[in-house]
Design a protein around this motif. Structure first.
Motif, PDB file in Angstrom:
ATOM      1  N   PHE A  30      -5.782   0.018   2.722  1.00  0.00           N
ATOM      2  CA  PHE A  30      -5.287   0.276   3.851  1.00  0.00           C
ATOM      3  C   PHE A  30      -6.070   1.353   4.442  1.00  0.00           C
ATOM      4  O   PHE A  30      -6.694   2.453   3.926  1.00  0.00           O
ATOM      5  N   LYS A  31      -6.260   1.295   5.654  1.00  0.00           N
ATOM      6  CA  LYS A  31      -6.666   2.188   6.897  1.00  0.00           C
ATOM      7  C   LYS A  31      -5.428   2.912   7.653  1.00  0.00           C
ATOM      8  O   LYS A  31      -5.013   2.160   8.632  1.00  0.00           O
ATOM      9  N   GLY A  32      -5.031   4.042   7.043  1.00  0.00           N
ATOM     10  CA  GLY A  32      -3.622   4.147   7.596  1.00  0.00           C
ATOM     11  C   GLY A  32      -2.878   3.279   7.190  1.00  0.00           C
ATOM     12  O   GLY A  32      -2.476   3.284   5.894  1.00  0.00           O
ATOM     13  N   ASP A  33      -1.835   2.743   8.128  1.00  0.00           N
ATOM     14  CA  ASP A  33      -1.127   1.736   7.709  1.00  0.00           C
ATOM     15  C   ASP A  33      -1.411   0.395   7.878  1.00  0.00           C
ATOM     16  O   ASP A  33      -0.759  -0.541   7.826  1.00  0.00           O
ATOM     17  N   THR A  34      -2.494   0.154   8.376  1.00  0.00           N
ATOM     18  CA  THR A  34      -3.125  -0.990   8.501  1.00  0.00           C
ATOM     19  C   THR A  34      -3.971  -1.766   7.692  1.00  0.00           C
ATOM     20  O   THR A  34      -5.023  -0.916   6.793  1.00  0.00           O
ATOM     21  N   VAL A  35      -3.788  -2.925   7.186  1.00  0.00           N
ATOM     22  CA  VAL A  35      -4.432  -3.658   6.011  1.00  0.00           C
ATOM     23  C   VAL A  35      -5.839  -4.057   6.535  1.00  0.00           C
ATOM     24  O   VAL A  35      -6.033  -4.433   7.845  1.00  0.00           O
ATOM     25  N   PHE A  36      -6.878  -4.041   5.949  1.00  0.00           N
ATOM     26  CA  PHE A  36      -8.254  -4.329   6.356  1.00  0.00           C
ATOM     27  C   PHE A  36      -8.949  -5.314   5.225  1.00  0.00           C
ATOM     28  O   PHE A  36      -8.672  -5.032   3.874  1.00  0.00           O
TER      29      PHE A  36
END
Length: 184
Positions: free
Chosen positions: A82-88
């Protein structure tokens, strides 16, 4: 008389040669690749069956000498980045602040601690976070704190999830996730 000696020598050498060839074909050292990486101990091909040291496959391996039994414990681990609330999954070369979320299930034994690491393309390992476990469950979630890492060059970076059986044992990697760092 001479032909008896010749016959005896031929028979002895035939038996010796056949035994050596048979022994070589029964027990053959082989190379073993697990997910593209060569296993350090390799394996053996014996009577057409491949044998690989269980520690090479990953997970905790226990030997019980009294029952002559090996137990392998390898929980099911899903790793999310997670980068913040975003999956990468892939990143650009450079610094990135992220955290690792691990979902663990099918853990059939108590473990003392867990750890998450990152390994760069040259093999350098850096610990992201380790934590002792105070309660035991067969399934749990583990999320690291936010961590800033410099993906200094393009290539594949491995996030490893490790478990430690007890205070005196070493960490054993039981899962990994690959991050590919790309040049922009």
């Amino acid at each position: 008389m001479k032909w008896k000696r010749v016959l005896l020598c031929v028979m002895v050498f035939s038996l010796l040669g056949g035994s050596l060839l048979f022994a070589d074909s029964v027990n053959e050292k082989i190379r073993v690749l697990i997910n593209g990486k060569e296993a350090s101990d390799g394996g053996y091909l014996i009577n057409g069956t491949t044998y690989v040291p269980v520690r090479e496959a990953g997970g905790l391996a226990r030997w019980d000498n009294s029952s002559k039994r090996v137990t392998v414990i390898k929980p099911n681990v899903h790793i999310f980045l997670f980068k913040g609330d975003t999956v990468f999954g892939n990143v650009n070369v450079g610094k990135l602040k992220f955290n690792v979320f691990s979902q663990v299930d099918s853990l059939t034994t108590d473990v003392a601690a867990v750890k998450v690491t990152i390994t760069d393309p040259s093999g350098q390992v850096k610990d992201i976070q380790a934590q002792e476990l105070t309660t035991q469950k067969d399934n749990f979630w583990f999320r690291t704190y936010d961590f800033t890492y410099d993906f200094s060059r393009a290539g594949k970076y491995q996030i490893g999830f490790h478990i430690k059986e007890n205070a005196n044992s070493s960490y054993v990697q039981v899962a990994e996730k690959v991050i590919t760092a790309l040049n922009e």
